[in-house]
Design an enzyme around this catalytic site. Sequence first.
Site, PDB file in Angstrom:
ATOM      1  N   GLU A  77      -5.901   6.214 -17.263  1.00 53.09           N
ATOM      2  CA  GLU A  77      -6.988   6.202 -16.595  1.00 53.09           C
ATOM      3  C   GLU A  77      -7.464   7.455 -15.969  1.00 53.09           C
ATOM      4  O   GLU A  77      -6.467   8.231 -15.183  1.00 53.09           O
ATOM      5  CB  GLU A  77      -7.095   5.066 -15.468  1.00 53.09           C
ATOM      6  CG  GLU A  77      -6.872   3.710 -15.732  1.00 53.09           C
ATOM      7  CD  GLU A  77      -6.521   2.688 -14.736  1.00 53.09           C
ATOM      8  OE1 GLU A  77      -6.977   3.020 -13.758  1.00 53.09           O
ATOM      9  OE2 GLU A  77      -5.975   1.660 -14.966  1.00 53.09           O
TER      10      GLU A  77
ATOM     11  N   SER B 241      -1.472  -3.851  -8.601  1.00 55.82           N
ATOM     12  CA  SER B 241      -2.434  -3.532  -9.611  1.00 55.82           C
ATOM     13  C   SER B 241      -3.615  -4.320  -9.240  1.00 55.82           C
ATOM     14  O   SER B 241      -3.787  -5.295  -8.571  1.00 55.82           O
ATOM     15  CB  SER B 241      -1.675  -3.846 -10.719  1.00 55.82           C
ATOM     16  OG  SER B 241      -1.391  -5.207 -10.816  1.00 55.82           O
TER      17      SER B 241
ATOM     18  N   ARG C 274     -10.909 -14.390 -16.093  1.00 52.91           N
ATOM     19  CA  ARG C 274     -11.344 -13.776 -17.511  1.00 52.91           C
ATOM     20  C   ARG C 274     -11.086 -14.782 -18.580  1.00 52.91           C
ATOM     21  O   ARG C 274      -9.952 -14.955 -18.526  1.00 52.91           O
ATOM     22  CB  ARG C 274     -10.815 -12.287 -17.649  1.00 52.91           C
ATOM     23  CG  ARG C 274     -11.623 -11.724 -18.803  1.00 52.91           C
ATOM     24  CD  ARG C 274     -10.929 -10.308 -18.650  1.00 52.91           C
ATOM     25  NE  ARG C 274      -9.675  -9.904 -18.888  1.00 52.91           N
ATOM     26  CZ  ARG C 274      -8.853  -8.990 -18.404  1.00 52.91           C
ATOM     27  NH1 ARG C 274      -9.701  -7.798 -17.699  1.00 52.91           N
ATOM     28  NH2 ARG C 274      -7.662  -8.736 -18.871  1.00 52.91           N
TER      29      ARG C 274
ATOM     30  N   GLU D 212      -4.188   6.788 -13.176  1.00 56.42           N
ATOM     31  CA  GLU D 212      -3.141   6.010 -13.382  1.00 56.42           C
ATOM     32  C   GLU D 212      -2.838   5.816 -14.792  1.00 56.42           C
ATOM     33  O   GLU D 212      -3.572   6.386 -15.490  1.00 56.42           O
ATOM     34  CB  GLU D 212      -3.377   4.568 -12.929  1.00 56.42           C
ATOM     35  CG  GLU D 212      -3.282   4.486 -11.229  1.00 56.42           C
ATOM     36  CD  GLU D 212      -3.582   3.160 -10.648  1.00 56.42           C
ATOM     37  OE1 GLU D 212      -3.784   2.376 -11.356  1.00 56.42           O
ATOM     38  OE2 GLU D 212      -3.310   2.996  -9.465  1.00 56.42           O
TER      39      GLU D 212
ATOM     40  N   ASP E  30      -6.974  -3.316 -20.754  1.00 58.75           N
ATOM     41  CA  ASP E  30      -7.903  -4.310 -20.824  1.00 58.75           C
ATOM     42  C   ASP E  30      -9.254  -3.666 -21.211  1.00 58.75           C
ATOM     43  O   ASP E  30      -9.938  -4.264 -22.207  1.00 58.75           O
ATOM     44  CB  ASP E  30      -8.107  -5.363 -19.541  1.00 58.75           C
ATOM     45  CG  ASP E  30      -8.211  -4.222 -18.302  1.00 58.75           C
ATOM     46  OD1 ASP E  30      -8.266  -3.119 -18.577  1.00 58.75           O
ATOM     47  OD2 ASP E  30      -8.053  -5.043 -17.470  1.00 58.75           O
ATOM     48  N   THR E  31      -9.480  -2.386 -20.956  1.00 57.26           N
ATOM     49  CA  THR E  31     -10.604  -1.770 -21.253  1.00 57.26           C
ATOM     50  C   THR E  31     -10.768  -1.373 -22.685  1.00 57.26           C
ATOM     51  O   THR E  31     -11.786  -1.163 -23.293  1.00 57.26           O
ATOM     52  CB  THR E  31     -10.834  -0.546 -20.603  1.00 57.26           C
ATOM     53  OG1 THR E  31      -9.728   0.601 -20.817  1.00 57.26           O
ATOM     54  CG2 THR E  31     -11.022  -0.717 -19.051  1.00 57.26           C
TER      55      THR E  31
END
Length: 422
Positions: A290, A170, A392, A303, A310-311
């Site tokens: 996605e 991933s 992040r 996918e 996260d988006t």
Amino acid sequence: MTTQPVSAHLGAPYSTLREDSTRIMLLGSGELGKEIALEAMRLGAYVIAVDSYEHAPAHHVAHEFHVIDMSHEETLSALIREVQPDIIVPEVEAIATSALTAAQRDQHIQVVPSVSIAQICMNREALRVTAAEKCGVPTTPYRFAQSEEELLDGALEVGFPCVIKPILSSSGHGQSVAHSPEDIPASWRHAQEDRRTAGDGTVSRVIVEAFAPLDYELTILTVSSSAGVVTCPPVGHVQKDGDYRESWQPAVIKQSTLEEAQRVARAVVEQLVADAQAVGEKGWGVFGVEIFVLTDGRVLFNEVSPRPHDTGMVTMISQNLSEFALHARAILGIPVHANDVTLRDASRAYASRAVVVEGEGEVIFSNLPEALSTPGTDLRLFGKPEVHGHRRMAVLLASAESADEARESTAHMLETLNIQVR
């Protein structure tokens, strides 16, 4: 295994919770898990946060936390028996799914969205076969390979350039682009060395896909609940090296593109959920689907992540109910309807920007008053203990009249923040 006393994690004594409160076990306690924990706690659940390191973001807020190797079947199974959760919520992919299978089968624990869905979505081969062959949704041409020789044959069939990915990986790990047959040996080695199970002595199958003339990408957040399946407004996003950097909502796209993207997302999620429910599992939760939109306007499935995406962090400012609130409601059996997934204000646009910090040590943020001086801005500091390399560490949020303006606001916030690593 490290276990912290419950009292260290409660703002009020544990006795304020009912003994029959639903016990939710988070496997993965990062920034997404932290938001899930908060939303579940607001609905009265008792949250047990699990991760591979101490002081993970969700550890700060959960009623109880544990530190274990979640990829080790016996260790994970022992913890499940110890804490006796009602619901297990995987937030990462590096989990021994065999332990989840046993928990669902032997202890009748609800796994979110289901054991079968978690296993399919972790495996690019199983997911692509489900989407393309079972659901019939459009995807890029693809082949699977078990060896370097089979990879070359597959690449010649789909054509160069092509994208090679391990079936178990991933966030861009193990992924490469081959422009000619000469690139195949290096692509094969990279897929084997940077995959999720690298070093276990096995050879990973890979998928080789035709290189799509991509115009842009979308995330269609899709919610499965006791009320059925609904989709959120489309999320546009930018990725770098396979990781999210920016997202905005709603993505400005043609109505026909939106309808096809939502159709594809619903088709895949509905099939996954139907298969799960056919064997007695719930299939409830948020799915991040996605989507590729090509330069010729075609919409392709890429996918699906069987958890908040996260988006989708942009939904913390954009929607009446964030993807995390929707996830908590769905897994607790609360129905989610179409009017629950709307924007706060349909006349405005919203953006998020990841704060990725490079260095070695503890990260210190300052100058927040100036960074948040523009109306319609917000941020979340994740509280990760330190960075080694790049990580992040926060997300910036903004609302404006257009997506471009909202993105500019988050860019200004990033420039204004003072970030030190020490």
